[in-house]
Write an enzyme that holds these catalytic residues in place. Structure first.
Site, PDB file in Angstrom:
ATOM      1  N   LYS A  70       0.668  -7.157   6.732  1.00 25.18           N
ATOM      2  CA  LYS A  70       0.581  -5.908   7.504  1.00 25.18           C
ATOM      3  C   LYS A  70      -0.718  -5.789   8.319  1.00 25.18           C
ATOM      4  O   LYS A  70      -0.730  -5.145   9.359  1.00 25.18           O
ATOM      5  CB  LYS A  70       0.707  -4.696   6.567  1.00 25.18           C
ATOM      6  CG  LYS A  70       2.126  -4.451   6.070  1.00 25.18           C
ATOM      7  CD  LYS A  70       2.207  -3.172   5.252  1.00 25.18           C
ATOM      8  CE  LYS A  70       3.609  -2.956   4.709  1.00 25.18           C
ATOM      9  NZ  LYS A  70       3.730  -1.722   3.923  1.00 25.18           N
ATOM     10  N   ASP A 106       4.762   3.924   7.682  1.00 23.85           N
ATOM     11  CA  ASP A 106       4.605   4.271   6.260  1.00 23.85           C
ATOM     12  C   ASP A 106       4.125   5.712   6.093  1.00 23.85           C
ATOM     13  O   ASP A 106       4.582   6.435   5.205  1.00 23.85           O
ATOM     14  CB  ASP A 106       3.603   3.324   5.573  1.00 23.85           C
ATOM     15  CG  ASP A 106       4.236   1.992   5.192  1.00 23.85           C
ATOM     16  OD1 ASP A 106       5.471   1.946   5.046  1.00 23.85           O
ATOM     17  OD2 ASP A 106       3.489   1.006   5.035  1.00 23.85           O
TER      18      ASP A 106
HETATM   19  P1  NAP Z   1      -1.887  -3.154  -1.437  1.00 24.12           P
HETATM   20  O1  NAP Z   1      -2.341  -3.060  -0.027  1.00 24.12           O
HETATM   21  O2  NAP Z   1      -1.906  -4.482  -2.131  1.00 24.12           O
HETATM   22  O3  NAP Z   1      -2.768  -2.090  -2.291  1.00 24.12           O
HETATM   23  C1  NAP Z   1      -2.625  -1.978  -3.686  1.00 24.12           C
HETATM   24  C2  NAP Z   1      -3.587  -0.913  -4.219  1.00 24.12           C
HETATM   25  O4  NAP Z   1      -3.339  -0.762  -5.609  1.00 24.12           O
HETATM   26  C3  NAP Z   1      -5.058  -1.294  -4.075  1.00 24.12           C
HETATM   27  O5  NAP Z   1      -5.827  -0.143  -3.865  1.00 24.12           O
HETATM   28  C4  NAP Z   1      -5.371  -1.893  -5.454  1.00 24.12           C
HETATM   29  O6  NAP Z   1      -6.730  -1.760  -5.799  1.00 24.12           O
HETATM   30  C5  NAP Z   1      -4.549  -1.021  -6.343  1.00 24.12           C
HETATM   31  N1  NAP Z   1      -4.189  -1.662  -7.610  1.00 24.12           N
HETATM   32  C6  NAP Z   1      -3.401  -2.760  -7.782  1.00 24.12           C
HETATM   33  N2  NAP Z   1      -3.293  -3.033  -9.095  1.00 24.12           N
HETATM   34  C7  NAP Z   1      -4.038  -2.100  -9.756  1.00 24.12           C
HETATM   35  C8  NAP Z   1      -4.335  -1.843 -11.129  1.00 24.12           C
HETATM   36  N3  NAP Z   1      -3.839  -2.625 -12.099  1.00 24.12           N
HETATM   37  N4  NAP Z   1      -5.140  -0.793 -11.441  1.00 24.12           N
HETATM   38  C9  NAP Z   1      -5.653  -0.007 -10.474  1.00 24.12           C
HETATM   39  N5  NAP Z   1      -5.404  -0.185  -9.143  1.00 24.12           N
HETATM   40  C10 NAP Z   1      -4.613  -1.223  -8.806  1.00 24.12           C
HETATM   41  O7  NAP Z   1      -0.394  -2.644  -1.602  1.00 24.12           O
HETATM   42  P2  NAP Z   1       0.346  -1.495  -0.762  1.00 24.12           P
HETATM   43  O8  NAP Z   1       1.114  -2.101   0.351  1.00 24.12           O
HETATM   44  O9  NAP Z   1      -0.650  -0.433  -0.463  1.00 24.12           O
HETATM   45  O10 NAP Z   1       1.433  -0.985  -1.845  1.00 24.12           O
HETATM   46  C11 NAP Z   1       1.058  -0.204  -2.962  1.00 24.12           C
HETATM   47  C12 NAP Z   1       2.317   0.299  -3.672  1.00 24.12           C
HETATM   48  O11 NAP Z   1       3.030   1.184  -2.828  1.00 24.12           O
HETATM   49  C13 NAP Z   1       3.315  -0.815  -4.046  1.00 24.12           C
HETATM   50  O12 NAP Z   1       3.884  -0.507  -5.301  1.00 24.12           O
HETATM   51  C14 NAP Z   1       4.374  -0.731  -2.970  1.00 24.12           C
HETATM   52  O13 NAP Z   1       5.656  -1.161  -3.422  1.00 24.12           O
HETATM   53  C15 NAP Z   1       4.386   0.778  -2.726  1.00 24.12           C
HETATM   54  N6  NAP Z   1       4.879   1.104  -1.372  1.00 24.12           N
HETATM   55  C16 NAP Z   1       5.970   1.898  -1.308  1.00 24.12           C
HETATM   56  C17 NAP Z   1       6.471   2.258  -0.054  1.00 24.12           C
HETATM   57  C18 NAP Z   1       7.675   3.147   0.012  1.00 24.12           C
HETATM   58  O14 NAP Z   1       8.276   3.228   1.090  1.00 24.12           O
HETATM   59  N7  NAP Z   1       8.041   3.850  -1.029  1.00 24.12           N
HETATM   60  C19 NAP Z   1       5.856   1.783   1.124  1.00 24.12           C
HETATM   61  C20 NAP Z   1       4.725   0.970   1.016  1.00 24.12           C
HETATM   62  C21 NAP Z   1       4.245   0.637  -0.260  1.00 24.12           C
HETATM   63  P3  NAP Z   1      -7.681  -3.040  -6.095  1.00 24.12           P
HETATM   64  O15 NAP Z   1      -8.139  -3.518  -4.737  1.00 24.12           O
HETATM   65  O16 NAP Z   1      -8.773  -2.478  -6.922  1.00 24.12           O
HETATM   66  O17 NAP Z   1      -6.801  -4.050  -6.782  1.00 24.12           O
END
Ligand code: NAP
Length: 285
Positions: A70, A106
């Site tokens: 992304k 998003d």
């Molecule tokens: P991303 O860019 O990889 O960001 C993940 C975030 O979660 C980071 O801030 C990370 O922090 C944190 N994180 C990961 N594992 C963690 C843990 N064990 N404890 C605490 N913090 C943790 O991913 P993203 O694209 O933002 O997606 C995040 C979530 O949103 C996913 O589950 C995705 O499926 C969901 N999502 C849903 C939609 C929807 O349409 N419903 C759309 C987009 C995303 P660190 O840097 O500290 O690891």
């Protein structure tokens, strides 16, 4: 029937086999009589530039972009629309007259999911500072007039980084908080933008139960399972629970509208997403 006039849209990510986008968009095209088809392509990071050049060379009409591309994809586009530029991430590309333009839907998806919930004047806490968290935080800060946006995560520097950007761009009150410190912050709206609770880690919860209070809006971006442990606990405490499915459908609907200019068939898209998740085994997918 597929003909030489059929438009092609696709998903670009790595991995892509968990995605329900092909089912959502195929159903939407059918429902609106759009002569188009949708495929998912697994593209490793080293091939992203070639994939974007291929998109234009083959005359595809557009694509969705997912993890991990992304942010990196922005370097391979002809233009990036204003909101996506501010957020710093693109999840939708439209190709027109050989030019690729990046968008971010998003944030709009999150706002559609939160429709009817009062955010104005409320204290909003967001767990996470990744791509989705940024999109949600920017949309809320720029359109909902919250009292404050608290960014919570395990890396204080990254949380402060996002809070600082929100303050600079939108003059909104924003600060970081440790996950442990969230209880004292007394948020009115709590948004989980981390993968905690997602299948197969369905027994995990991103915050201490004590943070949850009756009347609080709890929005979990995770959509598989449809009801996460966080949402179950939130409901038990009298919170208003919002699952990730509405955002999934909302961001896809916004993409559909960018590509076709037609109002998205929300009901059909939601049904397709739910059916696709069920056929993958739901929470165990
Ligand atoms: P991303 O860019 O990889 O960001 C993940 C975030 O979660 C980071 O801030 C990370 O922090 C944190 N994180 C990961 N594992 C963690 C843990 N064990 N404890 C605490 N913090 C943790 O991913 P993203 O694209 O933002 O997606 C995040 C979530 O949103 C996913 O589950 C995705 O499926 C969901 N999502 C849903 C939609 C929807 O349409 N419903 C759309 C987009 C995303 P660190 O840097 O500290 O690891």
């Amino acid at each position: 029937m597929t003909t030489s006039k059929t438009k092609l849209f696709c998903l670009v990510g790595d991995p892509v086999d968990h995605s329900v986008s092909p089912e959502i968009f195929t159903r939407a095209f059918e429902a609106c009589g759009v002569d188009a088809t949708y495929l998912a392509f697994r593209v490793p990071s080293r091939c992203l530039g070639e994939a974007m050049a291929g998109l234009r060379a083959l005359g595809l009409s557009g694509c969705n972009v997912t993890i991990p591309h992304k942010i990196a994809v922005m370097d391979h586009l002809d233009a990036v629309e204003g909101t996506a530029k501010e957020i710093g991430a693109v999840n939708v590309i439209r190709v027109e007259n050989g030019r690729s333009v990046g968008y971010n839907t998003d944030g709009e998806g999150a706002l559609r999911a939160l429709q009817g919930k009062k955010i104005e004047g409320k204290r909003v806490a967001i767990l996470g500072y990744g791509g989705a968290a940024r999109a949600v935080a920017f949309s809320i800060a720029s359109t909902q007039s919250p009292d404050e946006v608290i960014i919570s995560g395990r890396d204080p520097a990254k949380a402060e980084g996002l809070a600082q950007r929100l303050r600079a761009l939108f003059s909104v009150k924003s600060r970081p908080s440790s996950i442990e410190g969230l209880g004292e912050a007394l948020p009115d709206v709590l948004i989980n933008a981390t993968p905690i609770g997602m299948a197969p880690w369905v027994e995990e919860i991103p915050v201490d139960r004590d943070v949850l209070r009756a009347g609080m809006v709890v929005f979990d971006l995770v959509y598989n399972p449809a009801e996460t442990k966080l949402l179950r606990e939130a409901k038990a405490k009298g919170c208003i629970a919002v699952g990730g499915m509405e955002m999934l459908v909302g961001q896809a609907a916004a993409a559909f509208e960018i590509w076709t200019g037609i109002n998205a068939p929300l009901k059909e898209m939601r049904r397709a997403a739910e059916g696709a998740l069920r056929s993958r085994g739901g929470a165990d997918a």
